[in-house]
Scaffold this motif. Structure first.
Motif, PDB file in Angstrom:
ATOM      1  N   ASN A  11      45.152  59.121  58.477  1.00 43.72           N
ATOM      2  CA  ASN A  11      45.300  60.575  58.935  1.00 43.72           C
ATOM      3  C   ASN A  11      46.705  60.144  60.871  1.00 43.72           C
ATOM      4  OD1 ASN A  11      43.696  61.706  57.706  1.00 43.72           O
ATOM      5  ND2 ASN A  11      42.228  61.355  58.720  1.00 43.72           N
ATOM      6  N   LEU A  12      46.314  58.469  60.882  1.00 43.36           N
ATOM      7  CA  LEU A  12      46.827  58.194  61.788  1.00 43.36           C
ATOM      8  C   LEU A  12      48.827  58.228  61.593  1.00 43.36           C
ATOM      9  CD1 LEU A  12      47.180  57.132  64.860  1.00 43.36           C
ATOM     10  CD2 LEU A  12      47.248  54.968  64.161  1.00 43.36           C
ATOM     11  N   GLY A  13      48.725  58.249  59.550  1.00 42.48           N
ATOM     12  CA  GLY A  13      50.228  58.495  59.756  1.00 42.48           C
ATOM     13  C   GLY A  13      50.962  59.785  60.055  1.00 42.48           C
ATOM     14  N   MET A  14      49.635  60.768  59.417  1.00 40.06           N
ATOM     15  CA  MET A  14      50.287  61.701  59.556  1.00 40.06           C
ATOM     16  C   MET A  14      50.361  62.305  60.663  1.00 40.06           C
ATOM     17  SD  MET A  14      47.151  63.456  56.767  1.00 40.06           S
ATOM     18  CE  MET A  14      47.722  65.084  57.262  1.00 40.06           C
ATOM     19  N   TYR A  15      49.598  61.850  61.326  1.00 34.37           N
ATOM     20  CA  TYR A  15      50.029  62.291  63.277  1.00 34.37           C
ATOM     21  C   TYR A  15      51.463  61.456  63.791  1.00 34.37           C
ATOM     22  CZ  TYR A  15      49.653  61.187  67.949  1.00 34.37           C
ATOM     23  OH  TYR A  15      49.481  61.501  70.123  1.00 34.37           O
ATOM     24  N   TYR A  16      51.497  60.626  63.269  1.00 33.97           N
ATOM     25  CA  TYR A  16      53.292  60.265  63.286  1.00 33.97           C
ATOM     26  C   TYR A  16      53.888  60.832  63.279  1.00 33.97           C
ATOM     27  CZ  TYR A  16      51.203  56.048  65.874  1.00 33.97           C
ATOM     28  OH  TYR A  16      50.315  55.199  66.886  1.00 33.97           O
ATOM     29  N   ALA A  17      53.729  61.388  61.663  1.00 36.78           N
ATOM     30  CA  ALA A  17      55.271  62.103  60.959  1.00 36.78           C
ATOM     31  C   ALA A  17      55.055  63.450  61.947  1.00 36.78           C
ATOM     32  CB  ALA A  17      54.331  62.211  59.422  1.00 36.78           C
ATOM     33  N   ASP A  18      53.612  64.188  62.061  1.00 34.43           N
ATOM     34  CA  ASP A  18      54.399  65.720  63.117  1.00 34.43           C
ATOM     35  C   ASP A  18      55.144  64.761  64.502  1.00 34.43           C
ATOM     36  OD1 ASP A  18      53.101  66.507  61.093  1.00 34.43           O
ATOM     37  OD2 ASP A  18      50.774  66.958  62.440  1.00 34.43           O
ATOM     38  N   LEU A  19      54.866  63.942  65.058  1.00 36.30           N
ATOM     39  CA  LEU A  19      55.979  63.780  65.883  1.00 36.30           C
ATOM     40  C   LEU A  19      56.721  63.568  65.927  1.00 36.30           C
ATOM     41  CD1 LEU A  19      52.955  61.179  68.012  1.00 36.30           C
ATOM     42  CD2 LEU A  19      54.093  63.737  68.327  1.00 36.30           C
ATOM     43  N   LYS A  20      57.574  63.274  64.309  1.00 39.08           N
ATOM     44  CA  LYS A  20      58.927  62.958  64.035  1.00 39.08           C
ATOM     45  C   LYS A  20      59.068  61.213  64.775  1.00 39.08           C
ATOM     46  CE  LYS A  20      60.004  66.953  62.997  1.00 39.08           C
ATOM     47  NZ  LYS A  20      59.207  67.790  62.250  1.00 39.08           N
ATOM     48  N   LEU A  26      55.777  56.223  58.169  1.00 36.60           N
ATOM     49  CA  LEU A  26      55.642  55.133  56.695  1.00 36.60           C
ATOM     50  C   LEU A  26      54.546  53.361  56.593  1.00 36.60           C
ATOM     51  CD1 LEU A  26      59.688  55.430  55.729  1.00 36.60           C
ATOM     52  CD2 LEU A  26      57.310  56.486  54.693  1.00 36.60           C
ATOM     53  N   ASP A  27      55.024  53.350  57.879  1.00 36.74           N
ATOM     54  CA  ASP A  27      53.848  51.593  58.113  1.00 36.74           C
ATOM     55  C   ASP A  27      52.322  52.369  57.982  1.00 36.74           C
ATOM     56  OD1 ASP A  27      53.987  48.876  58.823  1.00 36.74           O
ATOM     57  OD2 ASP A  27      52.921  50.338  60.663  1.00 36.74           O
ATOM     58  N   ARG A  28      52.077  53.613  58.382  1.00 34.69           N
ATOM     59  CA  ARG A  28      50.394  53.861  58.531  1.00 34.69           C
ATOM     60  C   ARG A  28      50.237  54.134  56.736  1.00 34.69           C
ATOM     61  NH1 ARG A  28      47.426  51.674  62.208  1.00 34.69           N
ATOM     62  NH2 ARG A  28      48.131  51.083  63.726  1.00 34.69           N
ATOM     63  N   TYR A  29      50.975  54.622  56.733  1.00 37.79           N
ATOM     64  CA  TYR A  29      50.316  54.892  55.040  1.00 37.79           C
ATOM     65  C   TYR A  29      50.204  54.112  54.120  1.00 37.79           C
ATOM     66  CZ  TYR A  29      51.891  60.066  55.759  1.00 37.79           C
ATOM     67  OH  TYR A  29      51.838  61.430  56.863  1.00 37.79           O
ATOM     68  N   GLN A  30      51.650  52.451  54.492  1.00 37.18           N
ATOM     69  CA  GLN A  30      51.937  51.215  53.265  1.00 37.18           C
ATOM     70  C   GLN A  30      49.998  50.941  54.091  1.00 37.18           C
ATOM     71  OE1 GLN A  30      54.001  51.196  50.745  1.00 37.18           O
ATOM     72  NE2 GLN A  30      52.256  50.036  50.563  1.00 37.18           N
ATOM     73  N   ASN A  47      52.097  61.918  50.878  1.00 38.64           N
ATOM     74  CA  ASN A  47      52.715  61.699  52.233  1.00 38.64           C
ATOM     75  C   ASN A  47      53.903  60.645  52.597  1.00 38.64           C
ATOM     76  OD1 ASN A  47      50.516  63.386  53.081  1.00 38.64           O
ATOM     77  ND2 ASN A  47      49.055  62.124  54.131  1.00 38.64           N
ATOM     78  N   ARG A  48      53.924  60.132  51.879  1.00 40.30           N
ATOM     79  CA  ARG A  48      54.854  58.858  51.602  1.00 40.30           C
ATOM     80  C   ARG A  48      55.863  59.954  50.807  1.00 40.30           C
ATOM     81  NH1 ARG A  48      54.955  53.036  52.685  1.00 40.30           N
ATOM     82  NH2 ARG A  48      56.210  53.321  50.789  1.00 40.30           N
TER      83      ARG A  48
END
Length: 132
Positions: A11-20, A26-30, A47-48
């Protein structure tokens, strides 16, 4: 260790992706994928895949879709993403098969037919990855 931390990183990765903030995403997804005792969730791989495909890194994106579908062969979001990739890459016959299978489920009334269709899609995914 619980799967809650896996979901938190995803979910944090999705948040960062939304912020570009793509590298952080990618780091959070990993981290979600590598978390000790992590459940077999397809979402971090899916998501990756979206990020890699957005960057035009087709091989990496398709590989992540494959990993997501290995975690859950019925994960509709990755199946739909794969259909979109096939459409872009001009593999319309595979796209048609996925559409008939998953966007018109009443056509597959018998469980045996549905499972046969899933098996064919998995084999098709494996073949497309090897040929990519």
């Amino acid at each position: 260790m619980s799967g809650g931390s896996t979901r938190m990183h995803n979910n944090l990765g999705m948040y960062y992706a939304d912020l570009k903030r793509i590298d952080q995403a990618l780091d959070r997804y990993q981290k979600a994928i590598d978390w000790p005792g992590a459940p077999s969730l397809p979402q971090p791989h899916h998501n990756r895949a979206q990020i890699y495909l957005w960057r035009g890194q087709w091989e990496l994106g398709i590989n992540e879709i494959k990993l997501a579908l290995q975690k859950d062969p019925r994960f509709i979001y990755s199946l739909r993403l794969l259909a979109q990739v096939w459409e872009v890459l001009g593999q319309g016959e595979r796209l048609r098969f996925v559409q008939l299978t998953f966007w018109r489920p009443k056509k597959w009334r018998k469980k045996k037919q549905f499972l046969s269709a899933l098996k064919a899609i998995r084999q098709s995914v494996d073949t497309s990855i090897k040929n990519a």
